[in-house]
Scaffold this motif. Structure first.
Motif, PDB file in Angstrom:
ATOM      1  N   PRO A 101       0.831  -1.210   0.000  1.00 17.62           N
ATOM      2  CA  PRO A 101       0.000   0.000   0.000  1.00 17.62           C
ATOM      3  C   PRO A 101       0.861   1.254   0.000  1.00 17.62           C
ATOM      4  CG  PRO A 101       0.018  -1.019   2.169  1.00 17.62           C
ATOM      5  CD  PRO A 101       0.696  -1.987   1.237  1.00 17.62           C
ATOM      6  N   PRO A 117       1.913   5.042   1.074  1.00 15.39           N
ATOM      7  CA  PRO A 117       1.817   5.785   2.341  1.00 15.39           C
ATOM      8  C   PRO A 117       0.739   6.857   2.240  1.00 15.39           C
ATOM      9  CG  PRO A 117       3.744   6.477   1.096  1.00 15.39           C
ATOM     10  CD  PRO A 117       3.184   5.285   0.369  1.00 15.39           C
ATOM     11  N   ASP A 118       0.191   7.224   3.405  1.00 12.29           N
ATOM     12  CA  ASP A 118      -0.797   8.296   3.431  1.00 12.29           C
ATOM     13  C   ASP A 118      -0.154   9.591   2.907  1.00 12.29           C
ATOM     14  OD1 ASP A 118      -2.697   6.630   4.495  1.00 12.29           O
ATOM     15  OD2 ASP A 118      -2.294   7.226   6.576  1.00 12.29           O
ATOM     16  N   PRO A 119      -0.896  10.354   2.109  1.00 13.07           N
ATOM     17  CA  PRO A 119      -0.315  11.591   1.565  1.00 13.07           C
ATOM     18  C   PRO A 119      -0.227  12.688   2.615  1.00 13.07           C
ATOM     19  CG  PRO A 119      -2.607  11.367   0.884  1.00 13.07           C
ATOM     20  CD  PRO A 119      -2.259  10.091   1.591  1.00 13.07           C
ATOM     21  N   PRO A 147      -0.988  16.332   3.714  1.00 14.42           N
ATOM     22  CA  PRO A 147      -1.934  17.368   3.288  1.00 14.42           C
ATOM     23  C   PRO A 147      -1.226  18.713   3.082  1.00 14.42           C
ATOM     24  CG  PRO A 147      -2.169  16.944   5.642  1.00 14.42           C
ATOM     25  CD  PRO A 147      -1.162  15.950   5.128  1.00 14.42           C
ATOM     26  N   HIS A 157       7.273  12.597  -2.576  1.00 16.47           N
ATOM     27  CA  HIS A 157       6.259  12.186  -1.609  1.00 16.47           C
ATOM     28  C   HIS A 157       4.866  12.348  -2.202  1.00 16.47           C
ATOM     29  CE1 HIS A 157       9.375  12.396   1.544  1.00 16.47           C
ATOM     30  NE2 HIS A 157       9.773  13.463   0.880  1.00 16.47           N
ATOM     31  N   ARG A 158       3.934  11.511  -1.733  1.00 17.55           N
ATOM     32  CA  ARG A 158       2.532  11.702  -2.072  1.00 17.55           C
ATOM     33  C   ARG A 158       1.973  12.829  -1.217  1.00 17.55           C
ATOM     34  NH1 ARG A 158      -1.152   7.755  -0.930  1.00 17.55           N
ATOM     35  NH2 ARG A 158      -2.464   8.221  -2.731  1.00 17.55           N
ATOM     36  N   LEU A 174      -1.628  15.600  -0.694  1.00 16.69           N
ATOM     37  CA  LEU A 174      -3.061  15.774  -0.925  1.00 16.69           C
ATOM     38  C   LEU A 174      -3.384  17.253  -0.972  1.00 16.69           C
ATOM     39  CD1 LEU A 174      -5.929  14.508  -1.107  1.00 16.69           C
ATOM     40  CD2 LEU A 174      -6.012  14.689   1.412  1.00 16.69           C
ATOM     41  N   THR A 176      -4.605  13.780  -5.340  1.00 17.24           N
ATOM     42  CA  THR A 176      -3.387  13.233  -4.759  1.00 17.24           C
ATOM     43  C   THR A 176      -2.292  13.309  -5.808  1.00 17.24           C
ATOM     44  OG1 THR A 176      -4.634  11.721  -3.356  1.00 17.24           O
ATOM     45  CG2 THR A 176      -2.317  11.228  -3.680  1.00 17.24           C
TER      46      THR A 176
END
Length: 422
Positions: A2, A4-6, A8, A32-33, A35, A41
């Motif tokens: 999965p 990684p969380d983006p 913000p 990096h991802r 948001l 995204t």
């Protein structure tokens, strides 16, 4: 595995000071991802070396047609028909079209030509300060430098350089500049945004008609002639006029504010300002350092890969948006020692405030001269210049890609007359 969380990239705290977040991201890696408030995204590049490589990477295109459905579903881009009619300018073109279109503007912004206009820019700056201080009579005066100066000077300069007739320049509405920060399809402000777009589009039509009827030796006339001779489409002409009118002045407005805020945040503020007054030859280097320290172009616009590919060790899908943080790159300690400190004597390397590669800002020379004139004039003529509100109360513009404050209340001691010009 999965993703990684983006991170913000929005909110008042982020807009007020994004640099702690950028520091953490740089330390963790070059890409990096993230948001955005619209729900997009994207992939954000941070470090200086990685940013330079990304901005010069021929695999990455600017044309929105390269964006995938995931991006297009949430992207805060203009609605139709304006997207097709106003968004085919230089920032959204790739070679060879970009190369052909860029040559129309490079002559107008040539270093020698804009340098010759410096005395005229100085007259404009002094006139604005004169008007700003004409009705003040107290020992200490307070004004909003955005409303009285920073929002007006760059547009006056731009109109002079591109050949916008005075009667049309007087009718330009500053809120039209906000259309460069589109709101998402689900945003409740979308109808008002679309109304602004229609108003600006009507204004552009008037500019084109005026220049067709009364052409001159100026950039706007040359663009209209190129359209009439079949070298540009109507959409390309309107888009280039759009880009000139909105991208040619609002970022300079914001850069004046970020530079002034940086100067007034200095622990030894008055000593720094006094040095700039006493050593006018220091101003060009000071402007470069202020551009590096806090750029109005915080993030670049979208770029896309035509096919899945590795970017700085990360697999990025085709059509996902890739963005470079110019501000994060300009505070990379591997490139600039003690990067969070304003150092007027810094031996400047290539900061990225104006981008890099084929999309390097064609108006960079003009912007530099505007900033030199604006800052020197305000510092010289407004002794004791300081913030009139607490730093934390400054209203930072909530734009996704840019930095600046919408109001800049300042206090100063009694204004002085313009210095004699040789």
């Amino acid at each position: 595995m999965p993703l990684p969380d983006p991170f913000p990239l929005y909110g008042p705290a982020y807009k007020r000071d994004p640099y702690p977040l950028y520091e953490r991201m740089r330390a963790a890696g070059p890409i990096h991802r993230v948001l955005f408030p619209s729900g997009v995204t994207a992939w954000l590049v941070t470090g200086h070396a990685a940013a330079q490589r990304t901005l010069a990477d021929p695999r990455l295109g600017k044309n929105h047609a390269l964006g995938n459905d995931r991006w297009r579903e949430h992207a805060s881009i203009m609605p139709e028909p304006q997207h097709s009619e106003l968004q085919v300018h230089l920032l959204h073109q790739d070679p060879p079209k970009h190369t052909a279109m860029r040559r129309y503007v490079t002559d107008a912004f040539a270093p020698r030509r804009v340098e010759e206009l410096r005395p005229r820019f100085q007259e404009m700056a002094d006139a604005l300060v004169d008007a700003m201080t004409a009705d003040t009579g107290s020992e200490t005066d307070t004004v909003d430098l955005v409303r009285c100066f920073a929002a007006r000077f760059p547009f006056q300069v731009l109109a002079e350089v591109i050949g916008l007739p005075p009667h049309l320049a007087a009718r330009f509405r500053r809120e039209w500049g906000k259309v460069v920060a589109p709101v998402g399809p689900q945003d409740p402000g979308r109808p008002a945004y679309e109304a602004l777009l229609r108003g600006l589009q009507g204004y552009i039509a008037e500019v084109v008609a005026e220049k067709r009827a009364e052409p001159g030796d100026d950039l706007l006339s040359r663009l209209v002639t190129a359209r009439d001779e079949g070298e540009l489409t109507r959409e390309e002409l309107d888009s280039m006029v759009f880009q000139l009118l909105v991208a040619g002045q609002e970022p300079v407005t914001n850069q004046i504010t970020t530079a002034l805020v940086a100067l007034m945040r200095q622990p030894r503020r008055e000593a720094v300002l006094e040095r700039l007054r006493a050593e006018p030859e220091l101003m060009p280097n000071a402007v470069e350092e202020l551009l590096r320290l806090d750029s109005a172009f915080e993030l670049t616009t979208w770029r896309f890969l035509a096919e899945d590919a590795d970017l700085h060790g990360t697999r990025v899908p085709a059509g996902d948006s890739v963005i470079v943080s110019l501000c994060a790159a300009n505070r990379d300690p591997e490139r600039f020692p003690d990067p969070d400190t304003l150092d007027l004597d810094r031996a400047q390397g290539p900061h990225l405030a104006f981008g890099h590669g084929i999309h390097f800002c064609p108006g960079a020379v003009l912007a530099r001269i505007e900033l030199q004139v604006a800052l020197a004039t305000l510092i010289h003529r407004l002794p004791g210049l300081r913030l009139a509100v607490p730093d934390e109360d400054l209203p930072w513009v909530p734009a996704v890609l840019g930095r600046g404050v919408s109001e800049l209340p300042v206090a100063f001691d009694r204004a002085v007359c313009p210095r004699p010009r040789g």
